[in-house]
Scaffold this motif. Structure first.
Motif, PDB file in Angstrom:
ATOM      1  N   VAL A 171      -9.861 -16.443   4.688  1.00 31.49           N
ATOM      2  CA  VAL A 171      -9.961 -17.703   5.415  1.00 31.49           C
ATOM      3  C   VAL A 171      -9.292 -17.541   6.769  1.00 31.49           C
ATOM      4  CG1 VAL A 171      -7.832 -18.655   4.411  1.00 31.49           C
ATOM      5  CG2 VAL A 171      -9.567 -20.200   5.354  1.00 31.49           C
ATOM      6  N   PHE A 172      -9.916 -18.117   7.802  1.00 37.05           N
ATOM      7  CA  PHE A 172      -9.338 -18.229   9.126  1.00 37.05           C
ATOM      8  C   PHE A 172      -9.237 -19.718   9.443  1.00 37.05           C
ATOM      9  CE2 PHE A 172     -11.378 -14.134   9.041  1.00 37.05           C
ATOM     10  CZ  PHE A 172     -10.568 -13.297   9.809  1.00 37.05           C
ATOM     11  N   ARG A 173      -8.050 -20.163   9.839  1.00 45.47           N
ATOM     12  CA  ARG A 173      -7.900 -21.563  10.208  1.00 45.47           C
ATOM     13  C   ARG A 173      -8.255 -21.757  11.676  1.00 45.47           C
ATOM     14  NH1 ARG A 173      -2.942 -25.794  10.285  1.00 45.47           N
ATOM     15  NH2 ARG A 173      -4.308 -27.570  10.554  1.00 45.47           N
ATOM     16  N   LEU A 174      -9.186 -22.691  11.957  1.00 43.69           N
ATOM     17  CA  LEU A 174      -9.668 -22.918  13.312  1.00 43.69           C
ATOM     18  C   LEU A 174      -8.970 -24.085  13.996  1.00 43.69           C
ATOM     19  CD1 LEU A 174     -13.513 -22.446  12.769  1.00 43.69           C
ATOM     20  CD2 LEU A 174     -11.756 -20.729  13.230  1.00 43.69           C
ATOM     21  N   GLY A 175      -8.256 -24.907  13.232  1.00 45.40           N
ATOM     22  CA  GLY A 175      -7.579 -26.074  13.789  1.00 45.40           C
ATOM     23  C   GLY A 175      -7.944 -27.325  13.024  1.00 45.40           C
ATOM     24  N   HIS A 176      -6.964 -28.237  12.881  1.00 43.75           N
ATOM     25  CA  HIS A 176      -7.143 -29.473  12.131  1.00 43.75           C
ATOM     26  C   HIS A 176      -7.641 -29.133  10.720  1.00 43.75           C
ATOM     27  CE1 HIS A 176      -6.928 -33.747  11.986  1.00 43.75           C
ATOM     28  NE2 HIS A 176      -8.202 -33.893  11.664  1.00 43.75           N
ATOM     29  N   SER A 177      -8.842 -29.600  10.340  1.00 39.52           N
ATOM     30  CA  SER A 177      -9.374 -29.281   9.014  1.00 39.52           C
ATOM     31  C   SER A 177     -10.506 -28.263   9.070  1.00 39.52           C
ATOM     32  CB  SER A 177      -9.865 -30.563   8.331  1.00 39.52           C
ATOM     33  OG  SER A 177      -8.788 -31.429   8.055  1.00 39.52           O
ATOM     34  N   SER A 178     -10.738 -27.675  10.232  1.00 38.72           N
ATOM     35  CA  SER A 178     -11.825 -26.706  10.379  1.00 38.72           C
ATOM     36  C   SER A 178     -11.390 -25.328   9.891  1.00 38.72           C
ATOM     37  CB  SER A 178     -12.259 -26.613  11.844  1.00 38.72           C
ATOM     38  OG  SER A 178     -12.707 -27.857  12.327  1.00 38.72           O
ATOM     39  N   LEU A 179     -12.220 -24.749   9.031  1.00 40.07           N
ATOM     40  CA  LEU A 179     -11.933 -23.446   8.446  1.00 40.07           C
ATOM     41  C   LEU A 179     -13.150 -22.545   8.579  1.00 40.07           C
ATOM     42  CD1 LEU A 179     -10.444 -24.731   5.054  1.00 40.07           C
ATOM     43  CD2 LEU A 179      -9.114 -23.975   7.032  1.00 40.07           C
ATOM     44  N   LEU A 180     -12.908 -21.248   8.704  1.00 34.91           N
ATOM     45  CA  LEU A 180     -13.956 -20.244   8.600  1.00 34.91           C
ATOM     46  C   LEU A 180     -13.657 -19.420   7.361  1.00 34.91           C
ATOM     47  CD1 LEU A 180     -16.447 -18.769   9.724  1.00 34.91           C
ATOM     48  CD2 LEU A 180     -14.884 -17.344  11.081  1.00 34.91           C
ATOM     49  N   LEU A 181     -14.519 -19.565   6.355  1.00 39.88           N
ATOM     50  CA  LEU A 181     -14.359 -18.836   5.102  1.00 39.88           C
ATOM     51  C   LEU A 181     -15.264 -17.605   5.098  1.00 39.88           C
ATOM     52  CD1 LEU A 181     -14.519 -21.807   2.550  1.00 39.88           C
ATOM     53  CD2 LEU A 181     -12.466 -20.567   3.256  1.00 39.88           C
ATOM     54  N   LYS A 182     -14.722 -16.502   4.638  1.00 42.41           N
ATOM     55  CA  LYS A 182     -15.503 -15.295   4.388  1.00 42.41           C
ATOM     56  C   LYS A 182     -15.499 -15.085   2.878  1.00 42.41           C
ATOM     57  CE  LYS A 182     -15.787 -10.385   5.702  1.00 42.41           C
ATOM     58  NZ  LYS A 182     -15.099  -9.282   6.431  1.00 42.41           N
ATOM     59  N   LEU A 183     -16.635 -15.320   2.239  1.00 42.15           N
ATOM     60  CA  LEU A 183     -16.740 -15.265   0.783  1.00 42.15           C
ATOM     61  C   LEU A 183     -17.817 -14.261   0.411  1.00 42.15           C
ATOM     62  CD1 LEU A 183     -16.570 -19.112   0.040  1.00 42.15           C
ATOM     63  CD2 LEU A 183     -14.689 -17.449   0.029  1.00 42.15           C
ATOM     64  N   SER A 184     -17.426 -13.214  -0.286  1.00 44.52           N
ATOM     65  CA  SER A 184     -18.330 -12.110  -0.622  1.00 44.52           C
ATOM     66  C   SER A 184     -19.015 -11.575   0.642  1.00 44.52           C
ATOM     67  CB  SER A 184     -19.378 -12.566  -1.651  1.00 44.52           C
ATOM     68  OG  SER A 184     -18.756 -12.978  -2.847  1.00 44.52           O
ATOM     69  N   GLY A 185     -18.274 -11.569   1.730  1.00 42.02           N
ATOM     70  CA  GLY A 185     -18.789 -11.026   2.975  1.00 42.02           C
ATOM     71  C   GLY A 185     -19.643 -11.980   3.784  1.00 42.02           C
ATOM     72  N   ARG A 186     -19.936 -13.179   3.259  1.00 42.43           N
ATOM     73  CA  ARG A 186     -20.728 -14.166   3.988  1.00 42.43           C
ATOM     74  C   ARG A 186     -19.810 -15.240   4.554  1.00 42.43           C
ATOM     75  NH1 ARG A 186     -25.950 -15.207  -0.044  1.00 42.43           N
ATOM     76  NH2 ARG A 186     -26.564 -13.008  -0.259  1.00 42.43           N
ATOM     77  N   TYR A 187     -20.214 -15.825   5.677  1.00 47.53           N
ATOM     78  CA  TYR A 187     -19.349 -16.762   6.390  1.00 47.53           C
ATOM     79  C   TYR A 187     -19.810 -18.205   6.193  1.00 47.53           C
ATOM     80  CZ  TYR A 187     -17.500 -12.625   8.690  1.00 47.53           C
ATOM     81  OH  TYR A 187     -16.913 -11.403   8.941  1.00 47.53           O
ATOM     82  N   TRP A 188     -18.804 -19.061   5.962  1.00 45.37           N
ATOM     83  CA  TRP A 188     -19.030 -20.497   5.781  1.00 45.37           C
ATOM     84  C   TRP A 188     -18.048 -21.251   6.671  1.00 45.37           C
ATOM     85  CZ3 TRP A 188     -22.641 -22.305   2.138  1.00 45.37           C
ATOM     86  CH2 TRP A 188     -23.157 -21.336   1.268  1.00 45.37           C
ATOM     87  N   LEU A 189     -18.542 -22.252   7.372  1.00 43.62           N
ATOM     88  CA  LEU A 189     -17.694 -23.126   8.176  1.00 43.62           C
ATOM     89  C   LEU A 189     -17.426 -24.421   7.416  1.00 43.62           C
ATOM     90  CD1 LEU A 189     -18.970 -23.101  11.884  1.00 43.62           C
ATOM     91  CD2 LEU A 189     -16.680 -22.500  11.089  1.00 43.62           C
ATOM     92  N   VAL A 190     -16.190 -24.874   7.439  1.00 44.25           N
ATOM     93  CA  VAL A 190     -15.810 -26.129   6.799  1.00 44.25           C
ATOM     94  C   VAL A 190     -15.407 -27.134   7.884  1.00 44.25           C
ATOM     95  CG1 VAL A 190     -14.261 -27.247   5.154  1.00 44.25           C
ATOM     96  CG2 VAL A 190     -14.971 -24.857   4.784  1.00 44.25           C
TER      97      VAL A 190
END
Length: 354
Positions: A79-98
């Motif tokens: 997980v990379f925290r982008l600020g506030h509640s925004s996250l960049l998840l790397k799960l099984s090598g694929r990327y998801w934005l929260v």
């Protein structure tokens, strides 16, 4: 792939109307406390004319720029925290934005409203190819219209609570890539089971759309990893229900910021955040919803100071990475208090991905 407890969420039969919808608007299991006209007027007066000076940091906060190399080197579940509640998840090598928010202000206006303390650690245009975007509700500090439209052609899936997907379709996003779920519905996408779980909150982006779109948290279930994305919520017994049904969780991302006793039923106080992590049976607590926008009356770093003290007192494992720092979700570690060290600088190497 999942055990019986994991698959218990199921689907609503056919076109059944969820219990938390009255045909026009969604509602919480427990009615929200309403401040009334006098209470709301007092809050607005305080917000515009009685704000303490320390709700905004007096220096640039340390940020770890997210480089292309950092993304490549990150563990398969990170997980990379982008600020506030925004996250960049790397799960099984694929990327998801929260809840991606890249706008300068958490507001319907570009010239007015809470302004971010500093830019995100990666530019919108520099994000890696995205498997999906996960949205918890429609508030401006969680749903950035411009960002979603910019990402439209670069994302395969957008997962939302009921009604939020309809809003995106009105904005021009293809309905075929949108999955909308009610509380306790589940959908398997790209090897992950997404369960739409309750929160105690509300919705609305204007004067006349209050509670017409659902708000939620997300439980993410995959082999060897369970995550909880809390969205916004007051403390309620739903955390215990979710914990019993799907826990223990490897990591929970819970709101810890923009709180005030006057709206405690829709935004948790730090002690509530800690208790929610215990209710969820979390291995690690990641506090979010802080260090980016000035949305309340507490010191900007009060959420961080309080949650560290509370977690230490109850022996709760806490991870508070600086913005942009990559964390292995399977092996997180306690982070230094970067917010209280004025000489702390980002330790990025190479050029930022943006």
């Amino acid at each position: 792939m999942f055990n019986d407890a994991d698959t218990a969420a199921g689907q609503l039969p056919g076109d059944a109307q969820p219990a938390h919808f009255d045909g026009k608007r969604f509602h919480n299991a427990r009615p929200r406390q309403q401040p009334g006209l006098a209470g709301f007027s007092r809050i607005m007066w305080d917000f515009f004319f009685n704000k303490p000076a320390d709700t905004v940091p007096d220096r640039a906060l340390p940020v770890q720029p997210i480089t292309t190399q950092a993304l490549a080197d990150a563990a398969a579940h990170s997980v990379f925290r982008l600020g506030h509640s925004s996250l960049l998840l790397k799960l099984s090598g694929r990327y998801w934005l929260v809840d991606p928010v890249f706008a300068e202000r958490a507001s319907p206006f570009r010239w007015l409203g809470p302004k971010r303390f500093q830019p995100a650690p990666i530019a919108l245009s520099a994000l890696p190819p995205l498997e999906g975007v996960i949205l918890t509700h429609d508030h401006y500090d969680h749903l950035d219209r411009h960002a979603l439209l910019q990402l439209n052609d670069r994302v395969n899936h957008i997962i939302t609570p009921l009604g939020v997907g309809d809003l995106l379709v009105k904005w021009g996003i293809a309905a075929a890539k949108i999955t909308q779920l009610a509380w306790w519905q589940a959908q398997d996408i790209a090897g992950i089971r997404f369960v739409c779980t309750p929160t105690q909150h509300f919705s609305g982006r204007g004067l006349f759309d209050g509670n017409k779109h659902l708000w939620c948290s997300w439980t993410l279930l995959m082999p060897g990893l369970k995550l909880f994305l809390g969205g916004d919520s007051g403390y309620f017994d739903g955390f215990k229900t979710i914990g019993r049904r799907f826990g223990p969780f490897d990591a929970v991302f819970l709101e810890n910021g923009a709180y005030d006793p006057r709206w405690a039923d829709i935004h948790m106080q730090p002690a509530d955040t800690l208790q929610a992590s215990v209710d969820l049976n979390a291995r690690w607590l990641f506090p979010i919803h802080n260090a980016t926008f000035d949305l309340a009356f507490h010191r900007w770093d009060d959420p961080l100071q309080q949650i560290v003290r509370l977690a230490a007192a109850r022996n709760v494992a806490l991870c508070l990475p600086m913005l942009g720092q990559g964390i292995d979700l399977l092996q997180p570690q306690t982070q230094p208090d970067w917010w209280s060290a004025p000489d702390l600088t980002a330790r990025g190497s190479g050029d930022p991905a943006g």
